[in-house]
Design a protein around this motif. Structure first.
Motif, PDB file in Angstrom:
ATOM      1  N   VAL A  58      -4.952  11.036  81.754  1.00 40.04           N
ATOM      2  CA  VAL A  58      -5.057  12.259  80.947  1.00 40.04           C
ATOM      3  C   VAL A  58      -6.207  12.136  79.951  1.00 40.04           C
ATOM      4  O   VAL A  58      -6.986  13.086  79.751  1.00 40.04           O
ATOM      5  N   ALA A  59      -6.344  10.974  79.313  1.00 39.66           N
ATOM      6  CA  ALA A  59      -7.442  10.781  78.369  1.00 39.66           C
ATOM      7  C   ALA A  59      -8.791  10.931  79.063  1.00 39.66           C
ATOM      8  O   ALA A  59      -9.690  11.621  78.553  1.00 39.66           O
ATOM      9  N   ALA A  60      -8.947  10.320  80.218  1.00 39.45           N
ATOM     10  CA  ALA A  60     -10.219  10.411  80.938  1.00 39.45           C
ATOM     11  C   ALA A  60     -10.538  11.853  81.311  1.00 39.45           C
ATOM     12  O   ALA A  60     -11.684  12.310  81.218  1.00 39.45           O
ATOM     13  N   ALA A  61      -9.513  12.600  81.745  1.00 38.62           N
ATOM     14  CA  ALA A  61      -9.735  14.003  82.098  1.00 38.62           C
ATOM     15  C   ALA A  61     -10.144  14.810  80.873  1.00 38.62           C
ATOM     16  O   ALA A  61     -11.063  15.643  80.941  1.00 38.62           O
ATOM     17  N   ARG A  62      -9.497  14.577  79.756  1.00 36.21           N
ATOM     18  CA  ARG A  62      -9.844  15.313  78.542  1.00 36.21           C
ATOM     19  C   ARG A  62     -11.231  14.935  78.030  1.00 36.21           C
ATOM     20  O   ARG A  62     -11.908  15.745  77.396  1.00 36.21           O
ATOM     21  N   LEU A  63     -11.660  13.717  78.323  1.00 35.81           N
ATOM     22  CA  LEU A  63     -13.007  13.285  77.930  1.00 35.81           C
ATOM     23  C   LEU A  63     -14.082  13.818  78.867  1.00 35.81           C
ATOM     24  O   LEU A  63     -15.273  13.674  78.584  1.00 35.81           O
ATOM     25  N   GLY A  64     -13.681  14.408  80.000  1.00 37.55           N
ATOM     26  CA  GLY A  64     -14.644  15.060  80.875  1.00 37.55           C
ATOM     27  C   GLY A  64     -14.763  14.509  82.271  1.00 37.55           C
ATOM     28  O   GLY A  64     -15.567  15.013  83.073  1.00 37.55           O
ATOM     29  N   ALA A  65     -13.993  13.487  82.624  1.00 42.00           N
ATOM     30  CA  ALA A  65     -14.089  12.899  83.958  1.00 42.00           C
ATOM     31  C   ALA A  65     -13.287  13.719  84.971  1.00 42.00           C
ATOM     32  O   ALA A  65     -12.344  14.435  84.616  1.00 42.00           O
ATOM     33  N   ALA A  66     -13.668  13.582  86.226  1.00 39.19           N
ATOM     34  CA  ALA A  66     -12.870  14.106  87.333  1.00 39.19           C
ATOM     35  C   ALA A  66     -11.909  12.996  87.735  1.00 39.19           C
ATOM     36  O   ALA A  66     -12.330  11.938  88.210  1.00 39.19           O
ATOM     37  N   VAL A  67     -10.607  13.223  87.550  1.00 37.95           N
ATOM     38  CA  VAL A  67      -9.630  12.138  87.616  1.00 37.95           C
ATOM     39  C   VAL A  67      -8.613  12.378  88.718  1.00 37.95           C
ATOM     40  O   VAL A  67      -8.087  13.489  88.869  1.00 37.95           O
ATOM     41  N   ARG A  68      -8.328  11.311  89.447  1.00 42.78           N
ATOM     42  CA  ARG A  68      -7.235  11.303  90.425  1.00 42.78           C
ATOM     43  C   ARG A  68      -6.233  10.249  89.996  1.00 42.78           C
ATOM     44  O   ARG A  68      -6.604   9.118  89.703  1.00 42.78           O
ATOM     45  N   MET A  69      -4.961  10.621  89.928  1.00 39.52           N
ATOM     46  CA  MET A  69      -3.905   9.711  89.511  1.00 39.52           C
ATOM     47  C   MET A  69      -3.163   9.168  90.718  1.00 39.52           C
ATOM     48  O   MET A  69      -2.789   9.912  91.623  1.00 39.52           O
ATOM     49  N   VAL A  70      -2.939   7.852  90.736  1.00 34.06           N
ATOM     50  CA  VAL A  70      -2.152   7.195  91.773  1.00 34.06           C
ATOM     51  C   VAL A  70      -0.981   6.492  91.110  1.00 34.06           C
ATOM     52  O   VAL A  70      -1.170   5.670  90.202  1.00 34.06           O
ATOM     53  N   GLY A  71       0.231   6.822  91.528  1.00 32.47           N
ATOM     54  CA  GLY A  71       1.427   6.226  90.945  1.00 32.47           C
ATOM     55  C   GLY A  71       2.649   6.802  91.628  1.00 32.47           C
ATOM     56  O   GLY A  71       2.582   7.193  92.798  1.00 32.47           O
ATOM     57  N   ALA A  72       3.768   6.871  90.910  1.00 34.01           N
ATOM     58  CA  ALA A  72       4.988   7.419  91.496  1.00 34.01           C
ATOM     59  C   ALA A  72       5.884   7.991  90.413  1.00 34.01           C
ATOM     60  O   ALA A  72       5.935   7.474  89.287  1.00 34.01           O
ATOM     61  N   VAL A  73       6.593   9.051  90.782  1.00 33.90           N
ATOM     62  CA  VAL A  73       7.639   9.636  89.940  1.00 33.90           C
ATOM     63  C   VAL A  73       8.874   9.844  90.795  1.00 33.90           C
ATOM     64  O   VAL A  73       8.830   9.720  92.024  1.00 33.90           O
ATOM     65  N   GLY A  74       9.980  10.163  90.147  1.00 39.57           N
ATOM     66  CA  GLY A  74      11.196  10.456  90.887  1.00 39.57           C
ATOM     67  C   GLY A  74      11.257  11.909  91.321  1.00 39.57           C
ATOM     68  O   GLY A  74      10.496  12.762  90.846  1.00 39.57           O
ATOM     69  N   ASP A  75      12.177  12.187  92.224  1.00 39.34           N
ATOM     70  CA  ASP A  75      12.437  13.576  92.639  1.00 39.34           C
ATOM     71  C   ASP A  75      13.446  14.158  91.653  1.00 39.34           C
ATOM     72  O   ASP A  75      14.611  14.391  91.972  1.00 39.34           O
ATOM     73  N   ASP A  76      12.967  14.362  90.423  1.00 39.92           N
ATOM     74  CA  ASP A  76      13.857  14.803  89.355  1.00 39.92           C
ATOM     75  C   ASP A  76      13.091  15.735  88.422  1.00 39.92           C
ATOM     76  O   ASP A  76      11.897  16.000  88.619  1.00 39.92           O
ATOM     77  N   LEU A  77      13.788  16.237  87.416  1.00 42.58           N
ATOM     78  CA  LEU A  77      13.176  17.193  86.501  1.00 42.58           C
ATOM     79  C   LEU A  77      11.977  16.580  85.790  1.00 42.58           C
ATOM     80  O   LEU A  77      10.943  17.237  85.610  1.00 42.58           O
ATOM     81  N   ASP A  78      12.092  15.325  85.380  1.00 37.38           N
ATOM     82  CA  ASP A  78      10.986  14.668  84.699  1.00 37.38           C
ATOM     83  C   ASP A  78       9.774  14.541  85.618  1.00 37.38           C
ATOM     84  O   ASP A  78       8.639  14.767  85.198  1.00 37.38           O
ATOM     85  N   GLY A  79      10.009  14.160  86.861  1.00 37.79           N
ATOM     86  CA  GLY A  79       8.903  14.026  87.807  1.00 37.79           C
ATOM     87  C   GLY A  79       8.198  15.345  88.044  1.00 37.79           C
ATOM     88  O   GLY A  79       6.963  15.403  88.095  1.00 37.79           O
ATOM     89  N   ARG A  80       8.967  16.412  88.170  1.00 43.65           N
ATOM     90  CA  ARG A  80       8.356  17.725  88.369  1.00 43.65           C
ATOM     91  C   ARG A  80       7.581  18.146  87.115  1.00 43.65           C
ATOM     92  O   ARG A  80       6.514  18.765  87.210  1.00 43.65           O
ATOM     93  N   GLY A  81       8.108  17.794  85.955  1.00 44.45           N
ATOM     94  CA  GLY A  81       7.398  18.118  84.725  1.00 44.45           C
ATOM     95  C   GLY A  81       6.078  17.383  84.613  1.00 44.45           C
ATOM     96  O   GLY A  81       5.073  17.951  84.166  1.00 44.45           O
ATOM     97  N   VAL A  82       6.068  16.117  85.012  1.00 48.46           N
ATOM     98  CA  VAL A  82       4.828  15.334  84.991  1.00 48.46           C
ATOM     99  C   VAL A  82       3.792  15.957  85.921  1.00 48.46           C
ATOM    100  O   VAL A  82       2.610  16.088  85.572  1.00 48.46           O
TER     101      VAL A  82
END
Length: 281
Positions: free
Chosen positions: A51-75
């Motif tokens: 998020v910081a890199a994107a706000r600083l102006g970079a084109a950013v791709r995130m690699v990671g994992a979230v759950g199939d839950d409300l928090d994951g959908r919010g992220v």
């Protein structure tokens, strides 16, 4: 390194929901304090840096994992709103990661991380484009770090939290970023190709194979929350170096960005484009 006005960056790392209790004084062992104010927001070192890199102006791709839950959908919704490409974010059977944070009146913090989905990232399905510029941290498994290092054309590794690195990873690092504690705990990184050691309010230093090549003073600020400051610093330094900034200028801008992050209550602070932080020269 050629100048890249808007660098492209793949961030590999943890994605959490932060539950933060702001208190006047953190409790000691066995003690209860009752003046807490609870805040809930996005976090995780990987997500913070993306998020910081994107706000600083970079084109950013995130690699990671979230759950199939409300928090994951919010992220996922938050990434979309900021402009972070979340196509590399996997959906795991585990719950989205959670960090329990206590922040006292001076901005100092203590954190307990419940890894959740971050421990379930499939290292064979990262989808990192061969030769990509990658920024990673150590809140994910060795297998994920090794796979990211193998694919990266440029690899920056924030060695936090400190632990021994997987075999062969250090040799592939173009940049290692450590704070003073991590630097002391990991002597093997001292001769890295390029090593940044952050010194908190005292700024940062950059070493090439153990030789000092640049230093920058800290930027005075009002301390509100130190949780996301290191992540913002990492994003700024990597973005500056990728676009071709001289090491001294990249380091000074990163210190200014870190100071801006410290003055913000959020783990993912509001940031402006990198050049907003001025010409350190």
């Amino acid at each position: 390194m050629p100048i890249i006005p808007s660098p492209s960056l793949t961030v590999v790392g943890a994605i959490n929901v932060d539950l933060t209790a702001r208190v006047e004084r953190a409790p000691g062992p066995g003690e209860t304090v009752a003046d807490g104010i609870l805040q809930r927001g996005p976090g995780g070192k990987g997500a913070n840096q993306a998020v910081a890199a994107a706000r600083l102006g970079a084109a950013v791709r995130m690699v990671g994992a979230v759950g199939d839950d409300l928090d994951g959908r919010g992220v996922r919704a938050q990434f979309a709103a900021i402009g972070v490409d979340a196509s590399g974010v996997q959906t795991a059977d585990a719950a989205t990661g959670t960090a329990l944070i206590v922040v006292d009146a001076t901005g100092e913090n203590s954190i307990v991380v419940c890894a959740g989905a971050n421990a379930e990232i499939d290292p064979t399905a990262l989808g990192i484009h061969r030769g990509a510029a990658v920024l990673a941290q150590l809140e994910v498994s060795d297998a994920v770090i090794s796979a990211a290092a193998e694919a990266a054309g440029f690899l920056a590794l924030n060695v936090a939290p400190a632990r021994p690195l997987p075999p062969g990873v250090l040799e592939r690092c173009d940049l290692v970023i450590a704070n003073e504690t991590e630097y002391a705990q990991l002597p093997e990184v001292h001769d890295a190709a390029l090593l940044c050691v952050t010194l908190g309010a005292d700024g940062a230093r950059l070493y090439r194979r153990g030789e000092l090549v640049a230093s920058a003073a800290g930027v005075a600020t009002t301390v509100r929350n130190t949780v996301g400051a290191g992540d913002a610093f990492c994003a700024a330094l990597v973005c500056g170096l990728l676009r071709g900034d001289e090491p001294e200028a990249a380091l000074a801008r990163a210190c200014a960005v870190g100071a801006a992050a410290v003055a913000d209550d959020a783990s993912q602070p509001a940031l402006d484009l990198l050049d907003t932080y001025g010409d350190p020269a």
